[in-house]
Design a protein around this motif. Structure first.
Motif, mmCIF file in Angstrom:
data_model
loop_
_atom_site.group_PDB
_atom_site.id
_atom_site.type_symbol
_atom_site.label_atom_id
_atom_site.label_comp_id
_atom_site.label_asym_id
_atom_site.label_seq_id
_atom_site.Cartn_x
_atom_site.Cartn_y
_atom_site.Cartn_z
ATOM 1 N N THR A 68 0.837 -1.209 0.000
ATOM 2 C CA THR A 68 0.000 0.000 0.000
ATOM 3 C C THR A 68 0.869 1.256 0.000
ATOM 4 N N ARG A 69 1.903 1.262 0.813
ATOM 5 C CA ARG A 69 2.783 2.434 0.876
ATOM 6 C C ARG A 69 3.444 2.696 -0.496
ATOM 7 N N SER A 117 2.373 1.681 -3.427
ATOM 8 C CA SER A 117 1.385 2.084 -4.440
ATOM 9 C C SER A 117 1.038 3.565 -4.285
ATOM 10 N N ARG A 118 1.019 4.048 -3.035
ATOM 11 C CA ARG A 118 0.751 5.477 -2.827
ATOM 12 C C ARG A 118 1.873 6.340 -3.406
ATOM 13 N N GLU A 119 3.106 5.870 -3.240
ATOM 14 C CA GLU A 119 4.245 6.635 -3.776
ATOM 15 C C GLU A 119 4.197 6.657 -5.304
ATOM 16 N N ALA A 163 1.474 6.448 -7.088
ATOM 17 C CA ALA A 163 0.337 7.296 -7.494
ATOM 18 C C ALA A 163 0.714 8.769 -7.454
ATOM 19 N N VAL A 164 1.494 9.156 -6.451
ATOM 20 C CA VAL A 164 1.942 10.561 -6.374
ATOM 21 C C VAL A 164 2.786 10.901 -7.604
ATOM 22 N N PRO A 171 -2.694 5.110 -11.904
ATOM 23 C CA PRO A 171 -2.212 4.616 -10.596
ATOM 24 C C PRO A 171 -0.683 4.573 -10.486
#
Ligand code: 6PG
Length: 248
Positions: A124-125, A127-129, A131-132, A139
């Motif tokens: 999750t961490r 994937s967030r990076e 996405a940014v 995504p």
């Protein structure tokens, strides 16, 4: 998705050198065109050898790393600095020897990182990076090059035949718990994330990869051969030595 091309070199040494030279040029062009290049690295023997060659290839053309972001297609979920982590091996081969801004190197979290020993939290961490960095495009950033080694069982990244992650078309990044290639716990891009890449480069060396390469090229079911689903939007290249190319 692009139809795969094949580039052959006599042996692993010449293969790694050829991929590295072309990769340095491709990165330079991407930065010249768009001001930034995103590259996803791979683990594995020939993948790490290619990174070691990239150090000299980049020097020879005067590659400016300041516009480059390095990511990983997958990671072995181990403690930071563990010698078996793809990041550790990439740092030893390349990253510790180039002038790249540290915030532009995006490792997949380690098992002793901020989220502790939770594979899904690390996924999750990461994937967030991603996405940014994608800045609203999707995504994940559209990698200028996504490097992928090829397993003898036709896996790519940590997408293994018969495991459910091969079919995950929802998440950008997923955890793996029972990988047949040690270690069992891994974090990996999914096939949709790989296919968002402009270019996907498969790199395979040795007779043991010949059948996987054949399956990858003929485009068998991804259930049996995840490599067959690894295609870039603009181009897909199978970089092979003669042994890995021996069944095509
Ligand atoms: O974490 C890993 O092990 C890699 O990401 C994996 O996908 C690797 O690239 C292939 O297994 C090929 O590895 P070899 O080139 O060592 O056979």
């Amino acid at each position: 998705m692009s139809e795969p091309e094949v580039v052959r070199r006599p042996d692993g040494e010449e293969l790694a050198a050829a991929v590295a030279d072309e990769l340095a040029r491709t990165i330079r062009s991407a930065v010249a065109d768009r001001g930034v290049a995103h590259v996803a690295l791979t683990g594995g023997g020939i993948g790490i050898r290619t990174l070691a060659e990239l150090r000299g290839a980049a020097e020879r053309i005067g590659l400016d790393w300041s516009g480059v972001h390095l990511w990983w297609g997958d990671e072995r979920f181990l403690p930071d600095k563990d010698g078996e982590r793809n990041e550790t091996q990439a740092c030893e081969a390349l990253i510790d020897h180039i002038d790249i801004p540290s915030h532009q190197v995006h490792p997949i979290p380690a098992s002793d990182g901020a989220d502790g020993d939770e594979v899904e939290h690390a996924a999750t961490r990461y994937s967030r990076e991603l996405a940014v960095a994608a800045r609203g495009e999707g995504p994940v950033p559209s990698f200028d090059v996504c490097l992928l080694g090829v397993g003898p069982d036709a896996h790519v990244a940590s997408l293994f035949p018969g495991l459910p992650q091969v079919h995950d078309d929802e998440a950008a990044v997923v955890g793996v718990y029972d990988a047949p290639k040690p270690p069992p716990r891994r974090v990996t891009l999914t096939l949709p994330s790989i296919r968002a890449s402009r270019r996907v480069w498969l790199i395979a060396s040795g007779e043991g990869k010949a059948e996987a390469v054949r399956l990858g090229l003929v485009g068998g079911p991804v259930e049996e051969a995840p490599v067959a689903g690894a295609r870039g939007r603009e181009s897909t290249v199978f970089w092979l030595d003669e042994d890995a190319a021996s069944r095509i």
